[in-house]
Design a protein around this motif. Structure first.
Motif, PDB file in Angstrom:
ATOM      1  N   ARG A  10      19.370 -24.199 -38.970  1.00 58.13           N
ATOM      2  CA  ARG A  10      18.285 -23.213 -39.010  1.00 58.13           C
ATOM      3  C   ARG A  10      16.943 -23.892 -39.306  1.00 58.13           C
ATOM      4  O   ARG A  10      15.922 -23.549 -38.716  1.00 58.13           O
ATOM      5  N   ALA A  11      16.957 -24.854 -40.216  1.00 63.41           N
ATOM      6  CA  ALA A  11      15.721 -25.568 -40.550  1.00 63.41           C
ATOM      7  C   ALA A  11      15.174 -26.292 -39.326  1.00 63.41           C
ATOM      8  O   ALA A  11      13.956 -26.279 -39.078  1.00 63.41           O
TER       9      ALA A  11
ATOM     10  N   MET B 216      15.670 -25.489 -36.117  1.00 63.21           N
ATOM     11  CA  MET B 216      15.185 -24.512 -35.141  1.00 63.21           C
ATOM     12  C   MET B 216      13.843 -23.919 -35.586  1.00 63.21           C
ATOM     13  O   MET B 216      12.927 -23.764 -34.782  1.00 63.21           O
ATOM     14  N   ARG B 217      13.704 -23.613 -36.862  1.00 59.66           N
ATOM     15  CA  ARG B 217      12.430 -23.081 -37.364  1.00 59.66           C
ATOM     16  C   ARG B 217      11.312 -24.114 -37.231  1.00 59.66           C
ATOM     17  O   ARG B 217      10.189 -23.772 -36.872  1.00 59.66           O
ATOM     18  N   THR B 218      11.630 -25.366 -37.518  1.00 56.77           N
ATOM     19  CA  THR B 218      10.622 -26.423 -37.395  1.00 56.77           C
ATOM     20  C   THR B 218      10.109 -26.507 -35.966  1.00 56.77           C
ATOM     21  O   THR B 218       8.896 -26.592 -35.733  1.00 56.77           O
TER      22      THR B 218
ATOM     23  N   ASP C  11      10.164 -24.163 -33.755  1.00 51.91           N
ATOM     24  CA  ASP C  11       9.385 -22.952 -33.486  1.00 51.91           C
ATOM     25  C   ASP C  11       7.984 -23.051 -34.085  1.00 51.91           C
ATOM     26  O   ASP C  11       7.011 -22.599 -33.497  1.00 51.91           O
ATOM     27  N   TRP C  12       7.871 -23.650 -35.271  1.00 53.55           N
ATOM     28  CA  TRP C  12       6.576 -23.760 -35.956  1.00 53.55           C
ATOM     29  C   TRP C  12       5.684 -24.843 -35.364  1.00 53.55           C
ATOM     30  O   TRP C  12       4.465 -24.758 -35.432  1.00 53.55           O
TER      31      TRP C  12
ATOM     32  N   ARG D 180      16.242 -24.799 -27.676  1.00 53.29           N
ATOM     33  CA  ARG D 180      14.788 -24.886 -27.845  1.00 53.29           C
ATOM     34  C   ARG D 180      14.100 -25.716 -26.755  1.00 53.29           C
ATOM     35  O   ARG D 180      12.878 -25.770 -26.709  1.00 53.29           O
TER      36      ARG D 180
ATOM     37  N   GLY E 132      16.504 -28.748 -45.309  1.00 53.23           N
ATOM     38  CA  GLY E 132      17.014 -27.429 -45.648  1.00 53.23           C
ATOM     39  C   GLY E 132      17.357 -27.358 -47.123  1.00 53.23           C
ATOM     40  O   GLY E 132      17.574 -28.364 -47.783  1.00 53.23           O
TER      41      GLY E 132
ATOM     42  N   VAL F  10      13.030 -25.730 -46.078  1.00 56.44           N
ATOM     43  CA  VAL F  10      13.286 -24.473 -45.380  1.00 56.44           C
ATOM     44  C   VAL F  10      14.550 -23.854 -45.958  1.00 56.44           C
ATOM     45  O   VAL F  10      15.602 -24.485 -45.966  1.00 56.44           O
ATOM     46  N   ARG F  11      14.414 -22.659 -46.430  1.00 55.26           N
ATOM     47  CA  ARG F  11      15.553 -21.963 -47.039  1.00 55.26           C
ATOM     48  C   ARG F  11      16.346 -21.212 -46.000  1.00 55.26           C
ATOM     49  O   ARG F  11      15.853 -20.674 -45.069  1.00 55.26           O
TER      50      ARG F  11
END
Length: 151
Positions: free
Chosen positions: A17-18, A20-22, A24-25, A88, A120, A150-151
């Motif tokens: 998840r960390a 994928m969020r990175t 995205d950001w 991604r 994470g 990233v939580r």
């Protein structure tokens, strides 16, 4: 200017998840790197891991087990990265290290000259963090650059 981001991965859903969020950001002008650190004294944490006695016929597990575990871990982490890259549409370069994850993450960040470290969090409370020591807490304190948990 291209940003260079180092993402620490341990095979957990949290690290996936960390990543994928990175992405995205920071979707443009970014060079993504992932570091997986195998701590020699840790037990492998991948699904269907080979029990030590099965790999060595019940004998001392150390001589041949390291190679088997490393190869299985590498395959598992590579699959996790492929899943993230496919979802991604980016490239992530994998770096594998052996040792204490806290020191190896900080060390490779220094060597590579990254702009950001992403790690994470497993959500340990403050008491657990004090007792267990936290990789993310160590990286935050000792990182040569900004670090994002990233939580």
């Amino acid at each position: 200017m291209t940003k260079k981001i180092l993402m620490a991965v341990d095979g957990s859903n949290g690290s996936k998840r960390a990543m994928m969020r990175t992405i995205d950001w920071f979707p443009v002008d970014t060079e993504y790197h992932a570091v997986f650190v195998h701590a020699p004294d840790e037990t492998i944490r991948i699904p269907d891991a080979i029990p030590p006695h099965a790999a060595t016929g019940g004998l001392d597990p150390e001589p041949g087990l390291g190679r088997i575990i490393d190869e299985r871990e590498k395959e598992f982490i590579e699959k996790l990265l492929r899943d993230v890259m496919d979802s991604r549409g980016v490239e992530i370069r994998l770096h594998i290290r052996r040792g204490d994850p806290r020191h190896e993450i900080v060390g490779i960040a220094e060597e590579m000259g990254v702009d950001l470290i992403v790690i994470g969090s497993r959500g340990h409370g403050s008491i657990s963090r004090l007792l267990l020591g936290s990789v993310s807490s160590f990286v935050l304190e000792h990182a040569p650059v900004s670090a994002l948990v990233v939580r």
